[in-house]
Design a protein around this motif. Structure first.
Motif, PDB file in Angstrom:
ATOM      1  N   LYS A 100       0.987  -1.011   0.008  1.00 47.40           N
ATOM      2  CA  LYS A 100      -0.176  -0.031  -0.278  1.00 47.40           C
ATOM      3  C   LYS A 100       0.863   1.071  -0.372  1.00 47.40           C
ATOM      4  O   LYS A 100       2.056   1.424   0.596  1.00 47.40           O
ATOM      5  CB  LYS A 100      -0.995  -0.116   1.732  1.00 47.40           C
ATOM      6  N   VAL A 123      -4.582  -3.602  -7.405  1.00 44.06           N
ATOM      7  CA  VAL A 123      -5.781  -4.393  -7.068  1.00 44.06           C
ATOM      8  C   VAL A 123      -6.725  -3.870  -6.166  1.00 44.06           C
ATOM      9  O   VAL A 123      -8.056  -3.942  -6.065  1.00 44.06           O
ATOM     10  CB  VAL A 123      -5.578  -5.281  -6.356  1.00 44.06           C
ATOM     11  N   ASP A 124      -6.315  -2.108  -5.773  1.00 46.76           N
ATOM     12  CA  ASP A 124      -6.872  -1.319  -4.760  1.00 46.76           C
ATOM     13  C   ASP A 124      -6.476   0.670  -5.293  1.00 46.76           C
ATOM     14  O   ASP A 124      -5.610   0.037  -5.051  1.00 46.76           O
ATOM     15  CB  ASP A 124      -7.074  -2.055  -3.518  1.00 46.76           C
ATOM     16  N   SER A 125      -7.866   0.916  -5.388  1.00 44.99           N
ATOM     17  CA  SER A 125      -7.248   2.538  -5.066  1.00 44.99           C
ATOM     18  C   SER A 125      -8.217   3.462  -5.540  1.00 44.99           C
ATOM     19  O   SER A 125      -9.777   3.103  -5.140  1.00 44.99           O
ATOM     20  CB  SER A 125      -7.414   2.570  -7.724  1.00 44.99           C
ATOM     21  N   THR A 126      -7.706   4.489  -4.387  1.00 46.03           N
ATOM     22  CA  THR A 126      -8.382   5.474  -4.195  1.00 46.03           C
ATOM     23  C   THR A 126      -7.852   6.879  -3.976  1.00 46.03           C
ATOM     24  O   THR A 126      -6.398   6.718  -5.058  1.00 46.03           O
ATOM     25  CB  THR A 126      -8.158   6.164  -2.197  1.00 46.03           C
TER      26      THR A 126
END
Length: 171
Positions: A100, A123-126
Protein backbone atom coordinates in the motif's frame (compact mmCIF):
# COMPACT_ATOMS: atom_id res chain seq x y z
CA UNK A 1 42.10 -26.57 20.05
CA UNK A 2 40.85 -24.73 16.98
CA UNK A 3 37.12 -24.74 16.33
CA UNK A 4 36.17 -24.47 12.68
CA UNK A 5 33.57 -21.81 12.03
CA UNK A 6 30.93 -22.53 9.43
CA UNK A 7 29.01 -19.81 7.74
CA UNK A 8 25.24 -19.87 7.75
CA UNK A 9 23.71 -20.36 4.31
CA UNK A 10 20.18 -19.72 3.08
CA UNK A 11 18.19 -22.90 2.38
CA UNK A 12 14.71 -23.47 0.96
CA UNK A 13 13.14 -26.70 2.25
CA UNK A 14 10.07 -28.22 0.57
CA UNK A 15 8.35 -30.64 2.94
CA UNK A 16 5.43 -32.88 1.95
CA UNK A 17 3.32 -33.94 4.96
CA UNK A 18 0.00 -35.46 5.95
CA UNK A 19 -2.53 -32.67 6.33
CA UNK A 20 -3.18 -33.12 10.05
CA UNK A 21 -3.41 -30.95 13.13
CA UNK A 22 -0.17 -30.29 14.98
CA UNK A 23 2.35 -31.10 12.23
CA UNK A 24 3.32 -27.46 11.73
CA UNK A 25 3.99 -27.09 15.46
CA UNK A 26 6.19 -30.21 15.42
CA UNK A 27 8.21 -28.91 12.49
CA UNK A 28 8.59 -25.43 13.96
CA UNK A 29 9.68 -27.07 17.22
CA UNK A 30 12.65 -28.70 15.49
CA UNK A 31 13.91 -25.26 14.47
CA UNK A 32 13.20 -23.73 17.88
CA UNK A 33 15.05 -26.53 19.67
CA UNK A 34 18.19 -25.69 17.68
CA UNK A 35 17.82 -21.93 17.99
CA UNK A 36 17.36 -21.37 14.27
CA UNK A 37 14.91 -18.93 12.80
CA UNK A 38 12.37 -19.63 10.10
CA UNK A 39 12.73 -16.69 7.70
CA UNK A 40 9.72 -17.63 5.57
CA UNK A 41 6.99 -20.23 5.96
CA UNK A 42 4.16 -21.20 3.63
CA UNK A 43 1.72 -24.07 3.96
CA UNK A 44 -0.90 -25.22 1.47
CA UNK A 45 -3.10 -28.22 0.85
CA UNK A 46 -1.88 -29.81 -2.41
CA UNK A 47 -4.05 -32.93 -2.80
CA UNK A 48 -7.52 -33.22 -4.28
CA UNK A 49 -8.66 -35.19 -1.22
CA UNK A 50 -7.02 -32.63 1.15
CA UNK A 51 -4.86 -35.36 2.71
CA UNK A 52 -1.44 -33.90 1.81
CA UNK A 53 0.06 -30.46 2.43
CA UNK A 54 3.29 -28.85 1.30
CA UNK A 55 5.29 -26.72 3.71
CA UNK A 56 8.01 -24.46 2.33
CA UNK A 57 10.51 -23.15 4.87
CA UNK A 58 13.33 -20.70 4.25
CA UNK A 59 16.02 -20.75 6.93
CA UNK A 60 19.71 -20.00 7.43
CA UNK A 61 22.29 -22.26 8.97
CA UNK A 62 25.55 -24.07 8.44
CA UNK A 63 25.25 -27.04 6.05
CA UNK A 64 25.76 -29.57 8.86
CA UNK A 65 22.87 -28.12 10.85
CA UNK A 66 20.60 -28.03 7.79
CA UNK A 67 21.45 -31.71 7.12
CA UNK A 68 20.60 -32.52 10.74
CA UNK A 69 17.27 -30.66 10.50
CA UNK A 70 16.43 -32.50 7.26
CA UNK A 71 17.20 -35.87 8.85
CA UNK A 72 15.02 -35.10 11.87
CA UNK A 73 12.19 -33.84 9.67
CA UNK A 74 12.28 -37.06 7.65
CA UNK A 75 11.90 -39.08 10.88
CA UNK A 76 8.62 -37.37 11.82
CA UNK A 77 5.75 -39.79 11.15
CA UNK A 78 3.48 -37.47 9.12
CA UNK A 79 6.39 -36.27 6.88
CA UNK A 80 6.52 -37.96 3.46
CA UNK A 81 9.43 -36.14 1.84
CA UNK A 82 11.95 -33.37 2.54
CA UNK A 83 13.79 -31.68 -0.34
CA UNK A 84 16.39 -28.96 0.12
CA UNK A 85 15.73 -27.03 -3.10
CA UNK A 86 18.91 -25.04 -2.56
CA UNK A 87 21.13 -28.11 -2.93
CA UNK A 88 18.85 -30.23 -5.15
CA UNK A 89 19.50 -28.16 -8.27
CA UNK A 90 17.88 -25.49 -10.40
CA UNK A 91 14.63 -24.30 -8.89
CA UNK A 92 12.16 -21.43 -9.05
CA UNK A 93 11.19 -19.30 -6.05
CA UNK A 94 8.26 -16.90 -5.99
CA UNK A 95 6.49 -14.75 -3.45
CA UNK A 96 3.37 -12.58 -3.54
CA UNK A 97 3.16 -9.20 -1.86
CA UNK A 98 0.51 -6.54 -1.36
CA UNK A 99 2.02 -3.07 -1.03
CA UNK A 100 0.00 0.00 0.00
CA UNK A 101 1.32 3.40 -1.09
CA UNK A 102 -0.22 6.81 -0.46
CA UNK A 103 0.56 9.96 -2.34
CA UNK A 104 -0.67 12.77 -4.50
CA UNK A 105 0.66 14.53 -7.56
CA UNK A 106 4.12 13.59 -8.80
CA UNK A 107 4.63 10.93 -6.13
CA UNK A 108 1.42 9.20 -7.23
CA UNK A 109 2.45 9.28 -10.89
CA UNK A 110 5.93 7.99 -10.05
CA UNK A 111 4.47 5.13 -7.96
CA UNK A 112 2.37 4.06 -10.96
CA UNK A 113 5.38 4.29 -13.32
CA UNK A 114 7.51 2.23 -10.99
CA UNK A 115 4.74 -0.34 -10.57
CA UNK A 116 4.51 -0.68 -14.34
CA UNK A 117 8.27 -1.32 -14.61
CA UNK A 118 8.01 -4.06 -11.95
CA UNK A 119 4.78 -5.43 -13.51
CA UNK A 120 2.88 -4.83 -10.29
CA UNK A 121 -0.90 -4.78 -10.63
CA UNK A 122 -3.16 -2.19 -9.03
CA UNK A 123 -5.71 -4.17 -7.02
CA UNK A 124 -7.21 -1.22 -5.12
CA UNK A 125 -7.19 2.49 -5.77
CA UNK A 126 -8.53 5.55 -4.02
CA UNK A 127 -7.83 9.22 -4.67
CA UNK A 128 -4.98 9.08 -2.16
CA UNK A 129 -3.68 5.50 -2.23
CA UNK A 130 -2.93 2.37 -4.22
CA UNK A 131 -2.60 -1.25 -3.25
CA UNK A 132 -0.21 -3.02 -5.61
CA UNK A 133 0.02 -6.78 -6.06
CA UNK A 134 3.48 -8.00 -6.99
CA UNK A 135 4.64 -11.53 -7.67
CA UNK A 136 8.27 -12.48 -8.17
CA UNK A 137 11.53 -13.36 -6.53
CA UNK A 138 12.07 -12.13 -2.98
CA UNK A 139 14.79 -9.79 -4.30
CA UNK A 140 12.39 -8.23 -6.82
CA UNK A 141 9.84 -7.59 -4.08
CA UNK A 142 12.52 -6.19 -1.75
CA UNK A 143 13.67 -3.77 -4.48
CA UNK A 144 10.11 -2.62 -5.20
CA UNK A 145 9.50 -1.97 -1.49
CA UNK A 146 12.73 0.07 -1.23
CA UNK A 147 11.57 2.31 -4.08
CA UNK A 148 8.05 2.64 -2.67
CA UNK A 149 9.43 3.83 0.70
CA UNK A 150 10.44 7.06 -1.02
CA UNK A 151 7.01 7.41 -2.62
CA UNK A 152 4.70 6.93 0.39
CA UNK A 153 4.85 3.29 1.49
CA UNK A 154 2.25 2.64 4.19
CA UNK A 155 1.95 -1.13 4.59
CA UNK A 156 3.34 -4.40 3.24
CA UNK A 157 1.92 -7.92 3.39
CA UNK A 158 3.96 -10.85 2.06
CA UNK A 159 2.97 -14.47 1.58
CA UNK A 160 6.35 -16.08 2.05
CA UNK A 161 8.32 -18.05 -0.51
CA UNK A 162 7.16 -21.07 -2.46
CA UNK A 163 9.65 -23.02 -4.51
CA UNK A 164 9.73 -25.82 -7.02
CA UNK A 165 12.38 -27.71 -8.98
CA UNK A 166 12.78 -26.73 -12.63
CA UNK A 167 12.06 -29.27 -15.33
CA UNK A 168 10.02 -32.46 -15.24
CA UNK A 169 11.37 -33.70 -11.88
CA UNK A 170 8.93 -33.56 -8.96
CA UNK A 171 9.84 -32.36 -5.48
Amino acid sequence: MHIKETTAERHVLAITVDNEAGILAKIAGLFTARGYNIDSLTVADIAEDHAISRITIVTNGPPAVIDQIEAQLERLVPVHKVVDLTTAGAHVERELALIKVTGKGDARVEALRTAEIFRAQVVDSTTSSFVFELTGSPEKIDNFIILMRELGLVEVGRTGIVGMMRGAKST
